[in-house]
Design an enzyme around this catalytic site. Structure first.
Site, PDB file in Angstrom:
ATOM      1  CB  CYS A 112     -21.387  -8.339 -18.138  1.00 49.37           C
ATOM      2  SG  CYS A 112     -22.262  -9.640 -17.274  1.00 49.37           S
ATOM      3  CB  CYS A 121     -20.829 -10.743 -20.726  1.00 57.87           C
ATOM      4  SG  CYS A 121     -22.571 -10.507 -21.129  1.00 57.87           S
ATOM      5  N   GLY A 156       0.789  -1.227   0.000  1.00 53.58           N
ATOM      6  CA  GLY A 156       0.000   0.000   0.000  1.00 53.58           C
ATOM      7  C   GLY A 156       0.821   1.277   0.000  1.00 53.58           C
ATOM      8  CB  CYS A 198     -24.679 -13.469 -19.763  1.00 51.36           C
ATOM      9  SG  CYS A 198     -24.061 -12.625 -18.295  1.00 51.36           S
ATOM     10  CB  CYS A 212     -26.002  -9.363 -17.375  1.00 53.93           C
ATOM     11  SG  CYS A 212     -25.405  -9.191 -19.071  1.00 53.93           S
TER      12      CYS A 212
END
Lengths: 210, 312, 368
Positions: B282, B288, B48, B260, B257
């Site tokens: 998606c 997808c 980080g 899909c 979605c």
């Protein structure tokens, strides 16, 4: 004394791709402390520098990185080899060193004498590359910290006597502190400063990694 | 020339230095790669924390992924399989351009399948398919400093990180709650890594934040213009900042979605006409398409199929 | 493994094909040659070399041609090329006192050793479009030349220095290694050598505006043009192993020494201070702006308060690079629909929550 052949030979056969291969292995090991990496490249650094340690040296050291060498390594053909293949300056000052190299059984100076970085720039710290007799046949150690799911285990043989005590002190300085790579011949294991190390119970076999 | 520094770095000799348009493997010279590699190792060792690095000028504009490209160039090898996404999609123009760059300078294999890739360079998304050990996710980062919009000065923000002084960030988030009743940060949502550094996850929607937490994959972040590299190792705690009375929550979509039928994924809104017609699909195109190939059918796809049958 | 992608690749290829067409333009006209660009658009070539920090007129001209005359795009092209070049070392500092001057003016003295030399300047031209250039058939007169050898001309700052009226010239410790911000990450506060490097590469327009702002009171420095000189200087390179110094050739540069009033402080006696500008090629505007901003950035060095944008090191240095700036500004045109979706969702939710309050207000207004 310094043999010319030793100085000019024994580097990476293909510097671009060998350095990439060695770095990738080192990066994966740094990201997964306890994982043992194997340098399968053909290079032959001058004794007493090990193959993995030599690979780390050629992969990371250059004009911009002062390197500290243990007294024994300083007396060996290693400085010439490093100068020829890496172009890195050797420094006698531990706190100026970006990298420090130790052969097996070399006495370990106080880690605090190396660059520990500052609170603002903790990255400006030395990485120590310490050669040990083996990574699997010695004292069982348990590792915890980033990069490790629960615990990981290593069993380095011939670790400097007060390494664990010094390592705990190093960890207490976080985010400052040194990072260590233990090397044994072709093998290496990385110990970033975040890694917590404890001695595993003698009867206990080292937990399998990650 | 035979000055001390004239000897080309190992491996540079093949680069044909004086010829126009000659380049080393993966474009960067070896010295630059070493510099970036050293920064990456320190970044992994201090999760980080933003490691300053001497970012190079790349043959693509700053702000278009030069940081991610430099990180990828420093780690990539001939064995790698590369996937590049922008907004979750493999076929967005900048993703196409970056993928073409690596195919040209590193002759690397490319894929659109998340599971097949060893390196995934991304802008603004984390793939839906859970990343595995051995994969590296490289983020393109525009502004790496999570405190930048609270304090524009690098000299000040560096001190705040040094002292672990993150009060300002909590104040900002709490002001949101006071004003809007919720935290109004929807992307680039700040996280705390390994309990120490507050980090910018890059402008990914906060929907993706939980995927960073204890991921199996190594996550590397490159900010070229701002000259910073940072990292999250695998299995590392990545916690989105929040409050006890206002816990962190991700976006919820109230429909699946349209292509899909996937739920619990991040959806893009696609405007269909000028009368308010729209569908949600998606954002992760590979996810997808894989689902569609497996036979999952969303509402719009079903309609399209029916239409086609009707026409026949 | 070839990966077929949907549309993107084709669209990019077609866009680039169209770009190439537009760059070439009308095929019935002869294409511009690099030699023509160098010879007749020399100041554009100079600016590209200066801000790319690479002295190579041919490549700068090529970049200009490729960039269709877009200066920042040309600078970017040359910079991207520069990055790929190996680094041999650092030259010996240029001795501008030995410059073969083509132009040299001072605003602080009426006359001085070496004289005022106007050289090829736009100054005092009347800015009237010249119809003769529309069809350039008439011969252009050869320039008048002074007989004899060109001599070194003393620097105006040396005159003031002799009397101790101006601060010493940027003293650095003997073991000081000049920094290079293209090789090391930046850190603030920055030593003056790195700052000057950043300014020398900095955008001419940005520095011009900042320099101008100091004249209008945003960090006033009371500047006088001690001297501007433009001409050829020799670049030398030391080879210690051979024990000799090689000449690498000559480059054209513009140098500006700005002399600024300083009332003195508890630490320093009243004396003139310096602002310095140096750029590749002929660019007085850039050299003067740079010297104004250099002096402004030394504000805290003289114990003065930093109150204006031009005095703020982190602000100026972080934003003076036009390749960085253009990249980040223009990246906003890349797709951001994922982030935007997140914002859309939030704004819809917040509006939904806000609505009842709005309606109440409207009712109240209606009641009044």
């Amino acid at each position: 004394m310094l043999s010319r052949t030793e100085t000019f030979s024994g580097g990476f056969a293909d510097p671009v791709f060998d350095a990439q291969t060695a770095f990738r292995m080192l990066m994966d090991c740094m990201a997964r402390p306890g994982e043992i990496g194997e340098v399968a490249l053909s290079l032959s650094p001058p004794a007493p520098l090990g193959i993995a340690a030599g690979a780390v040296m050629l992969t990371l050291c250059d004009h911009d990185t002062p390197v500290w060498l243990s007294p024994k390594l300083s007396q060996s053909p290693v400085p010439g080899w490093l100068a020829f293949h890496g172009g890195a300056p050797v420094t006698p000052e531990r706190h100026d060193a970006r990298f420090a190299f130790f052969e097996t059984k070399a006495p370990l100076p106080a880690l605090g004498a190396f660059a520990l970085g500052t609170q603002e720039y903790p990255d400006r710290s030395t990485t120590l590359i310490i050669e040990v007799a083996s990574l699997k046949d010695g004292q069982p150690l348990l590792l915890r910290g980033p990069g490790i799911r629960d615990t990981a285990g290593i069993a380095p043989g011939g670790l400097p006597a007060d390494f664990l005590r010094q390592w705990n002190e190093n960890g207490a300085l976080f985010p400052r502190g040194v990072d260590v790579v233990l090397t044994a011949g072709r093998q290496l294991v990385a110990l970033p400063r975040t890694c917590k190390i404890t001695a595993a119970a003698v009867a206990e076999t080292p937990a399998s990694e990650g | 020339m035979s000055a001390p520094d004239t000897r080309p770095a190992p491996g540079q000799d093949s680069a044909g230095e004086t010829e126009l348009a000659a380049y080393n493997f993966a474009y960067l010279d070896e010295q630059t790669k070493r510099m970036i590699r050293r920064a990456i190792l320190k970044a992994i060792a201090i999760p980080g924390y933003q490691v300053p690095f001497a970012s190079r000028e790349m043959p693509m504009p700053y702000g278009w992924g030069t940081g991610g490209v430099q990180v990828t160039a420093a780690i990539i090898g001939p064995e790698d399989v590369l996937k590049v996404i922008d907004q979750g999609a493999d076929d967005t123009t900048n993703a196409v351009s970056i993928r073409a760059f690596f195919q040209k300078v590193a002759a690397v294999r490319a894929t659109t399948h998340t599971a097949d890739a060893t390196i995934i360079q991304t802008r603004h998304r984390i793939p839906e398919h859970t990343l595995q050990e051995g994969q590296v996710l490289v983020y393109q980062v525009p502004i790496p400093e999570p405190l930048r919009f609270l304090e524009p000065r690098e000299t000040e923000t560096r001190k705040m990180h040094a002292l672990e002084e993150y009060g300002l960030m909590h104040v900002k988030l709490y002001e949101d709650i006071a004003r809007h009743g919720r935290i109004a940060t929807t992307y680039a949502y700040p996280v705390k890594v390994h309990g120490r550094y507050v980090m910018d996850p890059s402008p990914t929607p906060k929907f993706d934040n939980p995927k960073m937490h204890r991921s199996e994959a190594l996550q590397l972040f490159g900010a070229g213009r701002e000259k910073r590299i940072y990292a999250v190792p695998p299995h590392t705690d990545v916690v989105s900042l929040d409050f006890e009375d206002h816990p962190f929550e991700v976006q919820q979509f109230d429909r699946p979605c349209a292509l899909c039928g996937a739920t619990h994924v991040y959806l893009d809104e696609v405007v269909l006409d000028d009368r308010g017609g729209r569908m949600f699909v998606c954002s992760d195109t590979d996810y997808c398409e894989t689902r569609q190939a497996e036979g999952h059918v969303g509402e719009m796809l079903a309609t399209t199929a029916t239409d086609r049958e009707a026409a026949e | 493994m070839y990966v077929a992608v949907k549309g993107g690749e084709k669209a990019i290829a077609n866009a680039h094909r169209l770009l190439a067409d537009r760059r070439r333009g009308d095929r019935s006209l002869p294409g511009l040659t690099i030699a023509q660009i160098i010879a007749q658009l020399g100041l554009a070539v100079d600016r590209v070399m200066a801000e790319a920090s690479l002295y190579d007129p041919s490549l700068a001209a090529l970049a200009l041609k490729q960039a269709r005359g877009d200066m920042i795009e040309a600078i970017f092209l040359l910079r991207a090329y520069r990055t790929t070049l190996p680094r041999f070392g650092t030259s010996v500092p240029l001795e501008t006192g030995r410059m073969q001057v083509e132009r040299r003016v001072s605003a602080t003295y009426k006359d001085l050793p070496g004289g005022q030399l106007l050289g090829p300047t736009f100054d005092y031209t009347h800015r009237l479009l010249d119809p003769d250039l529309l069809d350039e058939t008439a011969d252009v007169e050869a320039p008048a030349r002074r007989a004899g050898e060109t001599e070194a001309v003393m620097r105006v700052s040396d005159i003031l220095d002799g009397e101790g009226l101006i601060e010493p010239d940027g003293e650095m410790p003997d073991d000081h290694v000049p920094g290079d911000l293209t090789r090391e990450p930046m850190e603030f506060p920055m030593p003056r050598d790195l700052r000057l490097q950043a300014l020398a590469r900095g955008d001419e327009g940005f520095l011009l505006a900042l320099g101008y702002s100091t004249q209008r009171g945003y960090g006033r420095t009371h500047p006088f043009v001690g001297e501007i000189r433009m001409g050829l200087v020799e670049v030398e390179f030391e080879v210690p192993e051979l024990g000799l110094t090689l000449s690498l050739g000559e480059i054209r540069i513009t140098e500006c020494q700005m002399v600024n009033q300083f009332k003195g402080s508890a630490k320093a006696p009243p004396q003139f201070t310096r602002g310095y500008g140096l750029v590749f090629g002929q660019s007085e505007r850039k050299a003067m702006s740079m010297s104004l901003v250099d002096r402004a950035l030394r504000t805290s060095e003289f114990g003065e308060d930093v109150t204006a944008p031009a005095q703020d090191e982190e602000f100026v240095i972080s934003h003076c690079d036009n390749v960085q700036a253009t990249g980040f500004v223009e990246h906003l045109k890349l797709p951001h629909y994922v982030d935007f979706q997140a914002e859309l969702d939030l704004v819809r939710r917040m509006r939904a929550r806000h609505k009842p309050a709005e309606e109440t207000t409207e009712h109240e207004e209606a009641a009044e």
